[in-house]
Design a protein around this motif. Structure first.
Motif, PDB file in Angstrom:
ATOM      1  N   ILE A   1       0.825  -1.031   0.221  1.00 22.17           N
ATOM      2  CA  ILE A   1      -0.064  -0.352  -0.017  1.00 22.17           C
ATOM      3  C   ILE A   1       0.526   1.251   0.428  1.00 22.17           C
ATOM      4  N   SER A   2       2.040   1.294   0.589  1.00 20.33           N
ATOM      5  CA  SER A   2       3.325   1.961   0.429  1.00 20.33           C
ATOM      6  C   SER A   2       3.717   2.904  -1.759  1.00 20.33           C
ATOM      7  N   ALA A   3       3.399   1.644  -2.288  1.00 20.59           N
ATOM      8  CA  ALA A   3       3.552   2.093  -3.332  1.00 20.59           C
ATOM      9  C   ALA A   3       2.825   3.368  -4.271  1.00 20.59           C
ATOM     10  N   PRO A   4       3.353   4.074  -4.214  1.00 22.76           N
ATOM     11  CA  PRO A   4       2.496   4.784  -5.443  1.00 22.76           C
ATOM     12  C   PRO A   4       1.709   4.126  -6.580  1.00 22.76           C
ATOM     13  N   ALA A   5       1.082   4.688  -7.204  1.00 18.67           N
ATOM     14  CA  ALA A   5      -0.151   4.149  -8.672  1.00 18.67           C
ATOM     15  C   ALA A   5       0.695   5.449  -9.685  1.00 18.67           C
ATOM     16  N   LEU A   6       1.622   5.100 -10.689  1.00 17.91           N
ATOM     17  CA  LEU A   6       1.408   5.728 -11.823  1.00 17.91           C
ATOM     18  C   LEU A   6       0.411   6.284 -13.396  1.00 17.91           C
ATOM     19  N   LEU A   7       0.876   7.478 -13.642  1.00 18.69           N
ATOM     20  CA  LEU A   7      -0.475   7.391 -14.644  1.00 18.69           C
ATOM     21  C   LEU A   7       0.161   6.947 -15.586  1.00 18.69           C
ATOM     22  N   PRO A   8      -0.369   7.136 -17.011  1.00 23.32           N
ATOM     23  CA  PRO A   8       0.059   6.615 -18.090  1.00 23.32           C
ATOM     24  C   PRO A   8       1.315   8.204 -18.687  1.00 23.32           C
ATOM     25  N   ASP A   9       1.162   8.829 -18.558  1.00 20.81           N
ATOM     26  CA  ASP A   9       2.199   9.233 -18.895  1.00 20.81           C
ATOM     27  C   ASP A   9       3.672   9.130 -17.812  1.00 20.81           C
ATOM     28  N   GLY A  10       3.643   7.781 -17.149  1.00 16.75           N
ATOM     29  CA  GLY A  10       4.616   7.790 -16.233  1.00 16.75           C
ATOM     30  C   GLY A  10       4.798   8.682 -14.558  1.00 16.75           C
ATOM     31  N   SER A  11       4.211   9.700 -14.554  1.00 13.54           N
ATOM     32  CA  SER A  11       4.118  10.364 -12.791  1.00 13.54           C
ATOM     33  C   SER A  11       3.507  10.269 -12.405  1.00 13.54           C
ATOM     34  N   VAL A  12       3.396  10.098 -11.094  1.00 16.09           N
ATOM     35  CA  VAL A  12       2.385   9.554  -9.916  1.00 16.09           C
ATOM     36  C   VAL A  12       1.600  10.398  -9.564  1.00 16.09           C
ATOM     37  N   ALA A  13       0.568   9.153  -9.476  1.00 21.94           N
ATOM     38  CA  ALA A  13      -1.050   9.444  -8.962  1.00 21.94           C
ATOM     39  C   ALA A  13      -1.557   9.892  -7.899  1.00 21.94           C
ATOM     40  N   ASP A  14      -1.522  10.944  -7.312  1.00 23.72           N
ATOM     41  CA  ASP A  14      -0.850  11.674  -6.008  1.00 23.72           C
ATOM     42  C   ASP A  14      -2.140  11.477  -4.954  1.00 23.72           C
ATOM     43  N   SER A  15      -2.832  10.912  -5.993  1.00 19.93           N
ATOM     44  CA  SER A  15      -4.932  10.663  -5.263  1.00 19.93           C
ATOM     45  C   SER A  15      -4.496   8.883  -4.995  1.00 19.93           C
ATOM     46  N   SER A  16      -3.218   8.120  -5.591  1.00 16.64           N
ATOM     47  CA  SER A  16      -3.046   7.096  -4.783  1.00 16.64           C
ATOM     48  C   SER A  16      -2.509   6.439  -3.283  1.00 16.64           C
ATOM     49  N   VAL A  17      -2.298   7.832  -3.228  1.00 10.25           N
ATOM     50  CA  VAL A  17      -0.927   7.907  -1.968  1.00 10.25           C
ATOM     51  C   VAL A  17      -1.970   8.028  -0.259  1.00 10.25           C
ATOM     52  N   SER A  18      -2.154   6.971   0.115  1.00  8.45           N
ATOM     53  CA  SER A  18      -2.482   7.759   1.224  1.00  8.45           C
ATOM     54  C   SER A  18      -1.706   9.206   2.577  1.00  8.45           C
ATOM     55  N   LYS A  19      -2.920   9.920   2.739  1.00 10.37           N
ATOM     56  CA  LYS A  19      -1.884  10.935   3.544  1.00 10.37           C
ATOM     57  C   LYS A  19      -1.216  10.108   4.537  1.00 10.37           C
ATOM     58  N   THR A  20      -1.689   9.555   5.507  1.00  6.56           N
ATOM     59  CA  THR A  20      -1.334   9.139   6.574  1.00  6.56           C
ATOM     60  C   THR A  20       0.081   8.632   6.255  1.00  6.56           C
TER      61      THR A  20
END
Lengths: 277, 450
Positions: free
Chosen positions: A222-241
């Motif tokens: 769960i600590s691994a961020p998801a990537l958008l199609p262009d390879g950048s990190v999707a911020d909303s996939s990351v838990s704020k905590t």
């Protein structure tokens, strides 16, 4: 035969004495545990052991109702609430030594004195006065439970009801003190849904659920961020905590092994092509 | 005083007590294994599948339950880091011991001759036996709360807290439903309550020969107890302390191997315990049901065990049925049911029962005042049958607003009272006066948040 043997083996000792000499040391040890335990939960558990042992003493002394009431009321309900408080408040909270109510200690001392006087009077009367004995006290009413009920609901009914009024007052006071008015109107499922719709209309905010965490070759934590199609990190996939704790794994670090292997393969392919040509 | 003396039965020799203890222990263990298999097979039947069928040629797959049990005991018993060692080990023991303890006062049968000794098929009895069962249940909950705390995990802690809150809320309703039984039986001893139910129901001077079970006489109490007992054992639909969709498995998330097996065992024993209490207090205990109670041979001695086990197994089947039928409650709905419905209803019912009992003992029923009040109530009831009902039939509003499906710039379904544009000119059938529920009931005022 066995009924005759038991008094021979244990001369002049009844079940009450056996229960007392087994339970009394346990109770003393547990009582010491209440005071000396480092963790509050261990103290509470020791207190439960004292209470249960006390209940068994009552059982051995032919007081079945008191035995059960001791377990249900003290061990069951009160100690459970105590455990709740300990578990929720935490064991690290230190006691405040500042008097919140002025001259609070005078009332405490007076209360303690009153309790001591009551105890001395009660125990002293039991020692000095002549007792009717268990059979004498209960046989008239037809048993232990009816005798207790008769006492509570006839002769002592007003003190009994006064005690319950006191308890209800205390419970009400606790509720009033703990009650807080809502600062903002409560957002229920329907309002939350409508708000999301409005956000979608005005800002084009995403309507669906948040994206899940990333799935990589070597981790799906769960600590691994998801990537958008262009390879950048999707911020909303990351838990704020997790972000606040600094527990988020860097996406570049996760991609690095794959990139390295790809590079190797491409290099090998290029070399193979070179060798062929 | 002889140590083994009993306040209700008198003294049993020590070896009979030993036999009873060992038998009770063995019965509970074997019965639990059977119940695990029974539940899985029965719930499978309800869902049109087979259930556990390992080695189906032998005892319908009962071997799988035994293999599962053996596997659990032989698995690695794992304790996570940073858990409180003492409490983590103590918690399952507490729950397990409490589960066995409450069976010591449950009567399996009446008086029998065992190796030349007259004895009751019950380990012991107390004048407060039913309260004793409640007391051991409240000790058992300690194991769950402590497991939640000692596991050092949020899921476990929440499961433990939920469980104890559930226990406290539903034990109140349960206790209140039992008070009506105490009032009628005039005793809190389990064997005396069973005896009190054995006398036949009399309507006036007519003997119905039906045993006077409190499930009939005190029907509301029985219903309240039946709901509370499901809440008390953390079983579906009240299995919130271990609901896998929210809390992984609640207080037993961090447990494995033997310690997990202890919780598993305790859960199944508790299910049997509350069923046994329901049997004893409401369903005549070990006495035969009608019409078998008319045959003296079938309602005596050792046969009692058969009736008792049959009744308890039937109640366990109800547990399985509930699990196979009902979805899990939401936590606040569950608390609402306990505090806002069960407890007030039991209080009012208890007042009624107490009034009835004192009316009987003071002979109020024979006074002309009572007959007058009864007459007035009957007249009012009969009159209310003939009065026209106030319920207005649902009227279709003529001027339903035609609704724009893209008013806000995005597509939405119609709300109640709105009509799709293509339906605007259509005249509705007048035969159907019920509101159009099926299509849009999930979007009415209460549907969205209840």
């Amino acid at each position: 035969m066995t009924a005759m043997l038991i008094p021979l083996l244990v001369p002049l000792v009844g079940a009450q004495q056996v229960a007392f000499w087994i339970l009394a040391p346990v109770m003393v040890l547990a009582a010491l545990g209440v005071v000396f335990s480092r963790k509050a939960v261990h103290s509470a558990l020791s207190l439960a052991l004292v209470m249960v042992s006390l209940a068994v003493q009552y059982a051995a002394l032919d007081a079945p109702f008191l035995f059960v009431a001791q377990i249900v009321v003290y061990t069951g309900a009160i100690l459970m609430l105590f455990l709740f408080v300990v578990m929720l408040v935490g064991v690290d909270v230190s006691d405040s030594i500042i008097e919140t109510i002025k001259h609070h200690w005078i009332a405490s001392v007076l209360g303690a004195l009153g309790l001591v006087i009551l105890l001395i009077a009660g125990v002293g009367r039991a020692i000095i006065g002549s007792s009717a004995g268990l059979a004498g006290a209960t046989s008239a009413a037809g048993g232990n439970v009816p005798a207790l009920a008769e006492r509570i609901f006839t002769r002592w009914v007003f003190p009994f009801e006064a005690t319950s009024a006191l308890l209800i007052t205390a419970a009400l006071a606790a509720m009033v003190l703990a009650h807080g008015e809502n600062l903002f109107p409560k957002v229920r499922q329907k309002e939350a849904l409508q708000q999301r719709m409005r956000d979608f209309v005005s800002d084009g905010a995403h309507l669906g659920p948040l994206p899940s965490s990333g799935v990589f070759a070597r981790t799906n934590s769960i600590s691994a961020p998801a990537l958008l199609p262009d390879g950048s990190v999707a911020d909303s996939s990351v838990s704020k905590t997790l972000l606040a704790r600094g527990a988020i794994v860097d996406a570049g670090e996760l991609k690095a092994p794959t990139h390295a292997v790809y590079a190797e393969i491409q290099q090998a392919a290029a070399e193979a092509e070179e060798a062929l040509s | 005083m002889i140590p083994l003396e009993n306040a209700v039965f008198g003294a049993d020799p020590w070896w009979i007590v030993l036999i009873k203890v060992v038998l009770l222990f063995v019965i509970l263990l074997v019965w639990t294994i059977f119940n695990v298999w029974y539940e899985r097979r029965l719930v499978a039947k309800m869902q049109h599948r087979l259930g556990p069928i390992m080695n189906p040629t032998w005892a319908g797959g009962l071997g799988q339950a035994m293999a599962d049990g053996a596997k659990l005991l032989l698995k690695e018993d794992f304790r996570p880091d940073n858990t409180d060692k003492v409490v983590f080990n103590l918690a399952p023991v507490l729950t397990g011991v409490a589960a066995f303890t409450s069976w010591s006062v449950i009567p399996f049968g009446g008086e029998v001759t065992m190796f030349g000794h007259q004895t009751h098929l019950q380990l012991t009895d107390l004048p407060v036996a039913v309260l004793f069962i409640l007391a051991s249940a409240s000790i058992g909950i300690y194991g769950i709360v402590l497991a939640g705390w000692a596991s050092n995990s949020t899921y476990s802690l929440l499961g433990g807290l939920r469980s104890s809150a559930q226990m406290i809320s539903y034990e109140v309703a349960m206790g209140l439903s039992l008070v009506a039984v105490f009032l009628f039986a005039g005793s809190m001893s389990t064997s005396q309550i069973v005896t009190a139910q054995a006398s036949p129901l009399m309507i006036g001077s007519f003997n119905t020969h039906l045993p006077g079970w409190y499930a009939l006489l005190l029907f509301p109490s029985f219903i309240i107890y039946a709901i509370a007992m499901v809440g008390e054992t953390n079983r579906a639909p009240f299995d919130l302390p271990e609901c896998e969709s929210e809390l992984v498995s609640g207080y037993i998330t961090e447990y494995s191997g033997f310690r997990y097996a202890t919780y598993f065992l305790a859960e199944y024993i508790n299910m049997a315990t509350v069923s046994a209490v329901a049997t004893t207090l409401f369903l005549g205990g070990y006495r035969a049901p009608w019409p078998f109670n008319l045959v003296h041979v079938l309602d005596n001695g050792w046969i009692g065990i058969v009736w008792f086990l049959l009744k308890v197994q039937l109640l366990i089947s109800v547990f399985v049925w509930l699990r196979g039928t009902l979805p899990r409650f939401r936590y606040d709905q569950f608390m609402d049911l306990g505090w806002k419905w069960l407890i007030p209803i039991s209080l009012v019912w208890l007042l009624l029962v107490a009034t009835l009992k004192s009316a009987q003992s003071f002979h109020w029923f024979r006074s002309p005042v009572f007959l007058g009040i009864l007459g007035v109530i009957i007249v009012v009831l009969v009159a209310s049958l003939f009065l026209p009902s106030k319920e207005e039939p649902y009227e279709i509003p003529d001027d339903e607003e035609v609704f724009d499906a893209f008013a806000g710039g995005y597509p939405v379904p119609p709300m109640p009272g709105q009509r799709l544009p293509e339906m605007a000119g259509v005249v509705r059938s007048t035969a159907d006066h019920s509101p159009p529920q099926a299509a849009d009931s999930s979007f009415d005022e209460t549907g969205a948040d209840s």
